[in-house]
Scaffold this motif. Sequence first.
Motif, PDB file in Angstrom:
ATOM      1  N   ARG A 164      97.887 -49.294  -2.300  1.00 46.57           N
ATOM      2  CA  ARG A 164      98.181 -50.704  -2.002  1.00 46.57           C
ATOM      3  C   ARG A 164      96.955 -51.385  -1.402  1.00 46.57           C
ATOM      4  NH1 ARG A 164     103.110 -53.966   0.174  1.00 46.57           N
ATOM      5  NH2 ARG A 164     104.200 -52.669  -1.325  1.00 46.57           N
ATOM      6  N   GLN A 165      96.287 -50.674  -0.495  1.00 46.36           N
ATOM      7  CA  GLN A 165      95.073 -51.231   0.096  1.00 46.36           C
ATOM      8  C   GLN A 165      94.021 -51.496  -0.981  1.00 46.36           C
ATOM      9  OE1 GLN A 165      94.013 -51.186   3.980  1.00 46.36           O
ATOM     10  NE2 GLN A 165      93.067 -52.849   2.818  1.00 46.36           N
ATOM     11  N   ALA A 166      93.860 -50.540  -1.908  1.00 41.06           N
ATOM     12  CA  ALA A 166      92.862 -50.698  -2.975  1.00 41.06           C
ATOM     13  C   ALA A 166      93.222 -51.878  -3.883  1.00 41.06           C
ATOM     14  CB  ALA A 166      92.741 -49.413  -3.790  1.00 41.06           C
ATOM     15  N   ALA A 167      94.527 -52.059  -4.156  1.00 44.07           N
ATOM     16  CA  ALA A 167      94.954 -53.173  -5.007  1.00 44.07           C
ATOM     17  C   ALA A 167      94.648 -54.514  -4.347  1.00 44.07           C
ATOM     18  CB  ALA A 167      96.444 -53.056  -5.312  1.00 44.07           C
ATOM     19  N   LEU A 168      94.906 -54.610  -3.035  1.00 42.45           N
ATOM     20  CA  LEU A 168      94.620 -55.865  -2.315  1.00 42.45           C
ATOM     21  C   LEU A 168      93.125 -56.131  -2.249  1.00 42.45           C
ATOM     22  CD1 LEU A 168      97.230 -55.541   0.591  1.00 42.45           C
ATOM     23  CD2 LEU A 168      97.404 -56.900  -1.512  1.00 42.45           C
ATOM     24  N   ASP A 169      92.358 -55.066  -2.010  1.00 40.68           N
ATOM     25  CA  ASP A 169      90.890 -55.234  -2.005  1.00 40.68           C
ATOM     26  C   ASP A 169      90.391 -55.693  -3.376  1.00 40.68           C
ATOM     27  OD1 ASP A 169      90.780 -54.448   0.617  1.00 40.68           O
ATOM     28  OD2 ASP A 169      90.265 -52.362   0.177  1.00 40.68           O
ATOM     29  N   GLY A 170      91.015 -55.174  -4.428  1.00 39.06           N
ATOM     30  CA  GLY A 170      90.614 -55.576  -5.774  1.00 39.06           C
ATOM     31  C   GLY A 170      90.898 -57.045  -6.042  1.00 39.06           C
ATOM     32  N   VAL A 171      92.007 -57.534  -5.529  1.00 41.82           N
ATOM     33  CA  VAL A 171      92.340 -58.961  -5.700  1.00 41.82           C
ATOM     34  C   VAL A 171      91.323 -59.837  -4.970  1.00 41.82           C
ATOM     35  CG1 VAL A 171      94.026 -60.711  -5.062  1.00 41.82           C
ATOM     36  CG2 VAL A 171      94.790 -58.576  -6.110  1.00 41.82           C
ATOM     37  N   VAL A 172      90.988 -59.455  -3.730  1.00 37.66           N
ATOM     38  CA  VAL A 172      90.004 -60.231  -2.966  1.00 37.66           C
ATOM     39  C   VAL A 172      88.653 -60.208  -3.672  1.00 37.66           C
ATOM     40  CG1 VAL A 172      88.782 -60.375  -0.767  1.00 37.66           C
ATOM     41  CG2 VAL A 172      91.226 -59.827  -0.804  1.00 37.66           C
ATOM     42  N   GLU A 173      88.286 -59.058  -4.213  1.00 35.20           N
ATOM     43  CA  GLU A 173      87.014 -58.959  -4.931  1.00 35.20           C
ATOM     44  C   GLU A 173      87.021 -59.848  -6.174  1.00 35.20           C
ATOM     45  OE1 GLU A 173      84.306 -57.749  -4.108  1.00 35.20           O
ATOM     46  OE2 GLU A 173      83.156 -57.737  -5.982  1.00 35.20           O
ATOM     47  N   ALA A 174      88.187 -59.915  -6.847  1.00 35.54           N
ATOM     48  CA  ALA A 174      88.284 -60.775  -8.033  1.00 35.54           C
ATOM     49  C   ALA A 174      88.092 -62.237  -7.657  1.00 35.54           C
ATOM     50  CB  ALA A 174      89.638 -60.569  -8.715  1.00 35.54           C
ATOM     51  N   VAL A 175      88.614 -62.649  -6.507  1.00 39.14           N
ATOM     52  CA  VAL A 175      88.423 -64.028  -6.045  1.00 39.14           C
ATOM     53  C   VAL A 175      86.965 -64.264  -5.679  1.00 39.14           C
ATOM     54  CG1 VAL A 175      89.073 -65.703  -4.278  1.00 39.14           C
ATOM     55  CG2 VAL A 175      90.814 -64.196  -5.266  1.00 39.14           C
TER      56      VAL A 175
ATOM     57  N   VAL B 263      95.102 -56.690   6.939  1.00 41.55           N
ATOM     58  CA  VAL B 263      94.172 -57.226   7.945  1.00 41.55           C
ATOM     59  C   VAL B 263      92.777 -57.386   7.368  1.00 41.55           C
ATOM     60  CG1 VAL B 263      93.070 -56.767  10.148  1.00 41.55           C
ATOM     61  CG2 VAL B 263      95.520 -56.314   9.861  1.00 41.55           C
ATOM     62  N   VAL B 264      92.251 -56.326   6.778  1.00 41.22           N
ATOM     63  CA  VAL B 264      90.886 -56.389   6.241  1.00 41.22           C
ATOM     64  C   VAL B 264      90.798 -57.342   5.048  1.00 41.22           C
ATOM     65  CG1 VAL B 264      89.039 -55.042   5.161  1.00 41.22           C
ATOM     66  CG2 VAL B 264      90.282 -54.109   7.115  1.00 41.22           C
ATOM     67  N   PRO B 265      91.713 -57.255   4.055  1.00 43.04           N
ATOM     68  CA  PRO B 265      91.637 -58.213   2.939  1.00 43.04           C
ATOM     69  C   PRO B 265      91.763 -59.661   3.414  1.00 43.04           C
ATOM     70  CG  PRO B 265      93.091 -56.393   2.367  1.00 43.04           C
ATOM     71  CD  PRO B 265      92.764 -56.255   3.819  1.00 43.04           C
ATOM     72  N   ALA B 266      92.607 -59.906   4.446  1.00 40.81           N
ATOM     73  CA  ALA B 266      92.769 -61.274   4.931  1.00 40.81           C
ATOM     74  C   ALA B 266      91.478 -61.792   5.554  1.00 40.81           C
ATOM     75  CB  ALA B 266      93.913 -61.325   5.949  1.00 40.81           C
ATOM     76  N   GLY B 267      90.811 -60.937   6.323  1.00 41.54           N
ATOM     77  CA  GLY B 267      89.546 -61.351   6.917  1.00 41.54           C
ATOM     78  C   GLY B 267      88.498 -61.656   5.860  1.00 41.54           C
ATOM     79  N   THR B 268      88.439 -60.806   4.829  1.00 43.72           N
ATOM     80  CA  THR B 268      87.465 -61.041   3.758  1.00 43.72           C
ATOM     81  C   THR B 268      87.794 -62.299   2.979  1.00 43.72           C
ATOM     82  OG1 THR B 268      87.228 -58.641   3.576  1.00 43.72           O
ATOM     83  CG2 THR B 268      86.327 -59.964   1.786  1.00 43.72           C
ATOM     84  N   LEU B 269      89.104 -62.482   2.717  1.00 44.98           N
ATOM     85  CA  LEU B 269      89.522 -63.651   1.949  1.00 44.98           C
ATOM     86  C   LEU B 269      89.235 -64.943   2.724  1.00 44.98           C
ATOM     87  CD1 LEU B 269      90.875 -64.442  -0.717  1.00 44.98           C
ATOM     88  CD2 LEU B 269      93.088 -64.351   0.467  1.00 44.98           C
ATOM     89  N   ALA B 270      89.433 -64.912   4.027  1.00 40.82           N
ATOM     90  CA  ALA B 270      89.152 -66.103   4.841  1.00 40.82           C
ATOM     91  C   ALA B 270      87.668 -66.474   4.785  1.00 40.82           C
ATOM     92  CB  ALA B 270      89.589 -65.852   6.287  1.00 40.82           C
ATOM     93  N   SER B 271      86.806 -65.450   4.702  1.00 39.78           N
ATOM     94  CA  SER B 271      85.359 -65.729   4.657  1.00 39.78           C
ATOM     95  C   SER B 271      84.938 -66.365   3.338  1.00 39.78           C
ATOM     96  CB  SER B 271      84.590 -64.423   4.876  1.00 39.78           C
ATOM     97  OG  SER B 271      84.751 -63.546   3.771  1.00 39.78           O
ATOM     98  N   LEU B 272      85.809 -66.314   2.323  1.00 37.77           N
ATOM     99  CA  LEU B 272      85.468 -66.895   1.023  1.00 37.77           C
ATOM    100  C   LEU B 272      85.809 -68.377   0.931  1.00 37.77           C
ATOM    101  CD1 LEU B 272      86.717 -64.000  -1.351  1.00 37.77           C
ATOM    102  CD2 LEU B 272      84.418 -64.392  -0.460  1.00 37.77           C
ATOM    103  N   ARG B 273      86.445 -68.922   1.977  1.00 41.13           N
ATOM    104  CA  ARG B 273      86.873 -70.328   1.934  1.00 41.13           C
ATOM    105  C   ARG B 273      85.664 -71.260   1.840  1.00 41.13           C
ATOM    106  NH1 ARG B 273      87.541 -74.215   5.982  1.00 41.13           N
ATOM    107  NH2 ARG B 273      88.993 -75.889   5.404  1.00 41.13           N
ATOM    108  N   GLN B 274      85.804 -72.283   0.977  1.00 42.54           N
ATOM    109  CA  GLN B 274      84.771 -73.302   0.862  1.00 42.54           C
ATOM    110  C   GLN B 274      85.205 -74.552   1.624  1.00 42.54           C
ATOM    111  OE1 GLN B 274      83.546 -73.814  -3.222  1.00 42.54           O
ATOM    112  NE2 GLN B 274      83.402 -71.593  -3.575  1.00 42.54           N
TER     113      GLN B 274
END
Length: 391
Positions: A301-312, A341-352
């Motif tokens: 599940r963690q890998a799947a969420l990380d993959g989604v963030v990477e795709a974004v 927690v980790v995917p959310a932090g990474t995803l937040a850093s991608l905000r424009q």
Amino acid sequence: MGTRIANGDSRPAEPLGPSGLSFWPRVREFAVPASMIETATARRLAGDWAGACSAAGVEVDLNLRSLARDHGRELAARVRDDLRHLAPDLLRWHMPRVAPDGLLRPGLTLALAKYGREGREGGRPVYLVVRTAPAWAAANPRSSAADGWELSAPLANRFVHLQWTHDHEVVVRGLGGTWPRATLPRLDPEKLPEAVEFARRAVGGLLSGRPALVHRLPNSETRRGGPWPSPRSWEMTQCLVAFATAAGVSREVLSLLVRGTVGDGPGLELLAAVDRMDLPDPEVLLADPAGAELPERGDLRQAALDGVVEAVRVRPDKSRWDAAWALLVRAVETGAPDLVVVPAGTLASLRQEDWDVPAAIERLAGVVSLSRRADHVAARTATAAAEAGRR
């Protein structure tokens, strides 16, 4: 059945690998490595012919005292002098081998020198010979061939090494007359073509990204007697993954087979690669986050969420960013919240700058905040412990 003899006639027509080296130089590079040549040469130059033979993997079955007693001191001195000039590593290099594995041709007796005995009774010459192991013990040191222990590297590379643990209760019941009945897995022929394709993609995908794993001979003699990765053992692994998949065996059994063929490190990397093959497509998850089916197992599940963030991150877009937040919310609602927690932090850093914060992010605020507070507490605890240790 006769051995496939190959010392010239059976050389493969095509070279192997991108190095351009033909089959035999590659085999001899493996069978007579530079370290062996260096050690054997050093021993030979020092006058230690027995040590040179040992370094080259040539077992000596010769007693010069017995030779002097049976055939005279003069002949024994001549043999000793010849042995001091023998290069056993060079002898090993030129010994006949068999295809396709390049092992020493078994059952050979080759004369290295002939000593005439003119004037002595009988007058029959004496030969100094070298022998290869019989076919039933080919490539295995004579001292260990009988029980199959401490296998040589080429022979060990042919087997699957299963780490078998004896359950004492099973043994006790079995010795009492009640051995458990094992249910062997049954291969489903209809699933085999798909399983073969799956195994090819798994092994090929791993080795494409990790070319160093194609051939990795262990440094120590002990580890060379166990499983280690080579083209041959990877081929066995591919077959085992295919058959295991078609038979529907458990992951534990698959792990034993894979690690027993190429070793723990490469085997675990392959199992991780197999897991990643089962992960859902990030684009599919982003297309329908509300109906997404996430893996149950935490690491997947963690890998799947990380993959989604990477795709974004690779293709940033406001709608994809919002869909990723919606997916994280679904992950919190259907599984362990700390995984986001980790995917959310990474995803937040991608905000424009021109992207509005989605309302869904509020539903994750508590999880992230709680995790950060836990991290701060852990950091303060570690700092306090370190200060106490310095006092």
